[in-house]
Design an enzyme around this catalytic site. Structure first.
Site, mmCIF file in Angstrom:
data_model
loop_
_atom_site.group_PDB
_atom_site.id
_atom_site.type_symbol
_atom_site.label_atom_id
_atom_site.label_comp_id
_atom_site.label_asym_id
_atom_site.label_seq_id
_atom_site.Cartn_x
_atom_site.Cartn_y
_atom_site.Cartn_z
ATOM 1 N N GLU A 1 31.981 12.794 -2.129
ATOM 2 C CA GLU A 1 31.262 13.677 -1.222
ATOM 3 C C GLU A 1 32.214 14.332 -0.225
ATOM 4 O O GLU A 1 33.178 13.713 0.233
ATOM 5 C CB GLU A 1 30.190 12.904 -0.437
ATOM 6 C CG GLU A 1 29.112 12.272 -1.295
ATOM 7 C CD GLU A 1 29.428 10.836 -1.660
ATOM 8 O OE1 GLU A 1 28.484 10.102 -1.970
ATOM 9 O OE2 GLU A 1 30.615 10.451 -1.625
ATOM 10 N N SER B 1 33.741 4.319 -10.828
ATOM 11 C CA SER B 1 34.537 3.093 -10.701
ATOM 12 C C SER B 1 35.174 2.778 -12.042
ATOM 13 O O SER B 1 34.610 3.046 -13.107
ATOM 14 C CB SER B 1 33.678 1.912 -10.261
ATOM 15 O OG SER B 1 33.358 1.984 -8.899
ATOM 16 N N GLU C 1 37.074 0.204 1.175
ATOM 17 C CA GLU C 1 36.731 -1.115 0.650
ATOM 18 C C GLU C 1 37.249 -2.271 1.509
ATOM 19 O O GLU C 1 38.255 -2.143 2.209
ATOM 20 C CB GLU C 1 37.314 -1.266 -0.759
ATOM 21 C CG GLU C 1 36.675 -0.336 -1.760
ATOM 22 C CD GLU C 1 37.625 0.034 -2.880
ATOM 23 O OE1 GLU C 1 37.193 0.034 -4.031
ATOM 24 O OE2 GLU C 1 38.800 0.332 -2.589
ATOM 25 N N SER D 1 32.076 -1.919 -6.204
ATOM 26 C CA SER D 1 33.518 -1.993 -6.473
ATOM 27 C C SER D 1 33.815 -2.956 -7.609
ATOM 28 O O SER D 1 33.275 -2.779 -8.704
ATOM 29 C CB SER D 1 34.327 -2.347 -5.222
ATOM 30 O OG SER D 1 35.637 -1.827 -5.323
ATOM 31 N N GLU E 1 30.040 4.841 2.681
ATOM 32 C CA GLU E 1 31.356 4.368 3.121
ATOM 33 C C GLU E 1 32.173 3.943 1.906
ATOM 34 O O GLU E 1 31.889 2.934 1.262
ATOM 35 C CB GLU E 1 31.205 3.199 4.086
ATOM 36 C CG GLU E 1 32.508 2.618 4.612
ATOM 37 C CD GLU E 1 33.301 3.632 5.424
ATOM 38 O OE1 GLU E 1 34.326 4.105 4.911
ATOM 39 O OE2 GLU E 1 32.871 3.960 6.557
ATOM 40 N N CYS F 1 32.758 -1.915 -1.291
ATOM 41 C CA CYS F 1 32.681 -0.795 -0.359
ATOM 42 C C CYS F 1 31.247 -0.704 0.166
ATOM 43 O O CYS F 1 30.448 -1.613 -0.042
ATOM 44 C CB CYS F 1 33.113 0.509 -1.031
ATOM 45 S SG CYS F 1 32.258 0.868 -2.572
ATOM 46 N N HIS G 1 38.316 3.502 -7.543
ATOM 47 C CA HIS G 1 36.950 3.771 -7.095
ATOM 48 C C HIS G 1 36.943 5.088 -6.343
ATOM 49 O O HIS G 1 37.845 5.359 -5.547
ATOM 50 C CB HIS G 1 36.438 2.626 -6.221
ATOM 51 C CG HIS G 1 36.533 1.298 -6.919
ATOM 52 N ND1 HIS G 1 35.638 0.905 -7.886
ATOM 53 C CD2 HIS G 1 37.447 0.311 -6.844
ATOM 54 C CE1 HIS G 1 35.993 -0.278 -8.358
ATOM 55 N NE2 HIS G 1 37.098 -0.656 -7.743
#
Length: 328
Positions: A242, A225, A11, A62, A8, A76, A238
């Site tokens: 994928e 990051s 953030e 993060s 995920e 995140c 950040h």
């Protein structure tokens, strides 16, 4: 990619502001103490840059920024950011807290989030419960702007001391980008002769604020990051590249959109790095905004503005929200 491997990228952001009577926060919140506090959140410190006005930390999930008067934590993944509120406020007397603001976008996979972040209503209830327990701040009405995965949530609490103006500048600019261009996302994958430096250069991130001191980190397999420091501006980026859930965020704290580098340069330069299919942009100002300020207007070629909302906050500031989608 299996369900368990999905990351995920969206953030959660928590900003706690203290009054001058709290003393210098940077002297009290040491790296060792911060590392201990972040354990409950389920993240840790990767690196740090200590500059004249800020301690900037890159985290495993993060970033964190510590100023003399405030601390900002961004995480995140499946983190539990509310668990650091009590410890951060406990660094000084809770009575010295003048504002708390929590923001986040719409998650890709909300069902994978820990309680209370897996449910918007429960998240708001838990935030209000912590405000009441830890402070005497007046809670603002919860904001939820946008729809679907373009949502932007704002929760907060303010005291009378937070009503003083901090000057005519934007405090925070946040961009939340989804559906990154595949070729541009490939830059952020681990491979031979690719380093955090080459990722910064080949992506074009180095051109957003070219004079910034950059602290970057490349994650195993993929991901990136970056914290930057350029005067009072603190840009941070950040990236989760994928294909399923490709995401990038950009934030600049302390941005003066009237007297410094304009939106018309910064925003297109950020977009050029990722070419997202859609993004939201939220501008938080310490002074009232109408949304029609010429400095906020940017000609984003190829992108259509789907929605724009402006909200006045209880501390005298404003939030301007916009969502955009790429038009082929």
């Amino acid at each position: 990619m299996t369900t368990d491997e999905r990351f995920e990228g969206v953030e959660k952001r928590l900003e706690i502001v203290f009054s001058p009577t709290a003393g210098k926060l940077r002297e009290k919140l040491t790296e060792k103490l911060l590392e201990q506090i972040l354990k409950d959140v389920k993240c840790h410190i990767v690196s740090r840059k200590l500059e004249e006005k800020v301690d900037a930390y890159l985290l495993s999930t993060s970033s964190c920024f510590v100023y003399d008067d405030r601390v900002i934590v961004k995480t995140c993944g499946e983190t539990e950011i509310f668990k650091c509120m009590e410890s951060l406020m406990g660094i000084t007397d809770h009575q010295n807290v003048v504002s708390v603001v929590y923001t986040r976008g719409g998650f890709f996979w909300p069902e994978r989030q820990p309680f209370p972040h897996n449910d918007d209503i429960e998240e708001n209830k838990e935030f209000l419960k912590l405000l009441e327990k830890l402070t005497k701040l007046k809670p603002m009405k919860a904001l939820c702007m946008g729809t679907g995965n373009k949502k932007w949530h704002v929760l907060g609490g303010f005291s009378g001391d937070s009503l003083t103006s901090q000057g005519d500048f934007v405090t925070v600019v946040e961009m939340s980008m989804r559906g990154l261009d595949r070729e541009k996302a490939k830059v952020f994958y681990e491979k031979e002769n690719v380093t955090k430096t080459t990722m910064t250069e080949e992506s074009g991130i180095c051109y957003i604020f070219p004079n910034a001191i950059i602290d970057a980190h490349a994650f195993d397999k993929c991901g990136y990051s970056m914290n930057g420091i350029e005067g009072k501006r603190i840009p941070t980026i950040h990236v989760s590249p994928e294909d399923e859930g490709s995401f990038a965020s950009f934030e600049s704290f302390g941005y003066d959109f009237k007297n410094e580098k304009k939106f018309e340069h910064v925003i297109p330069t950020v977009l050029k790095c990722f070419s997202p299919k859609q993004f939201t942009m939220t501008v938080y100002s310490t002074v009232p905004l109408e949304g029609n300020e010429p400095e906020l207007k940017v000609d984003l070629k190829g992108y259509k503005c789907l929605e724009e909302k402006i909200h006045k906050l209880d501390n005298g500031g404003s939030v301007v929200y916009q969502s955009f989608e790429f038009e082929a």
